[in-house]
Design an enzyme around this catalytic site. Structure first.
Site, mmCIF file in Angstrom:
data_model
loop_
_atom_site.group_PDB
_atom_site.id
_atom_site.type_symbol
_atom_site.label_atom_id
_atom_site.label_comp_id
_atom_site.label_asym_id
_atom_site.label_seq_id
_atom_site.Cartn_x
_atom_site.Cartn_y
_atom_site.Cartn_z
ATOM 1 N N PRO A 65 29.320 22.838 75.982
ATOM 2 C CA PRO A 65 29.968 23.288 74.755
ATOM 3 C C PRO A 65 31.083 24.278 75.079
ATOM 4 O O PRO A 65 30.960 25.072 76.021
ATOM 5 C CB PRO A 65 28.836 23.948 73.965
ATOM 6 N N HIS A 66 32.158 24.194 74.332
ATOM 7 C CA HIS A 66 33.282 25.093 74.579
ATOM 8 C C HIS A 66 34.036 25.331 73.288
ATOM 9 O O HIS A 66 33.965 24.526 72.352
ATOM 10 C CB HIS A 66 34.204 24.535 75.665
ATOM 11 N N ALA A 67 34.730 26.453 73.239
ATOM 12 C CA ALA A 67 35.480 26.820 72.047
ATOM 13 C C ALA A 67 36.566 27.818 72.425
ATOM 14 O O ALA A 67 36.511 28.442 73.483
ATOM 15 C CB ALA A 67 34.544 27.432 71.010
#
Length: 154
Positions: A65-67
């Site tokens: 997951p990345h943001a």
């Protein structure tokens, strides 16, 4: 770039049980708040928005997951190992137990992509994943991740 530049020892956590992706993102948000002074609700919202575009599970029990967060000045990492794997809508339908989360500055481009490529290559290494799955001590997990060779991203 090397994983030790984005993942501090206290950015690693082992969780015994997580009931949902949302709960995992809440735990990641809390760790980002504790470790990096980022507002947990903003981290959770950014991760949920990215996940809504498509699952970040890459197969073989791994999720990345990345943001992007406007208040960051560099790419930061968090790692979580789940003792009980979680359904993550992975393309191979395998539940996820190894999660490497990347948080990047809002305007980052190349650095975010380099970090994502580095983490992706590291987490595709079956030897690294086997070692991670065989250990539950956070210091050992950090050592395994940071001992992986630095990888030059394009």
């Amino acid at each position: 770039m090397h994983i030790s530049q984005i993942l501090p020892p206290d950015g690693v956590k082992v969780l015994s049980s997580i009931s949902s992706k949302k709960r995992l993102f809440q735990d990641l948000g809390e760790l980002a708040e504790t470790r990096y002074a980022q507002a947990a609700p903003l981290v959770v919202e950014a991760l949920m928005e990215r996940e809504a575009l498509g699952p970040t599970a890459v197969g073989h029990g791994v999720a990345l997951p990345h943001a992007r967060l406007d208040k960051l000045d560099r790419v930061l990492g968090l790692f979580m190992k789940l003792e009980k794997p979680l359904d993550f809508d992975a393309i191979d339908r395998q539940p996820v137990d190894l999660i490497f989360c990347l948080l990047a500055p809002g305007g980052s481009g190349v650095e975010h992509l380099k970090a994502l490529a580095l983490v992706s290559r590291t987490m595709r290494d079956s030897n690294v994943c086997s070692k991670l799955r065989a250990n539950s001590d956070t210091a050992t997990l950090h050592a395994i991740l940071t001992e992986a060779p630095a990888i030059k991203a394009a």
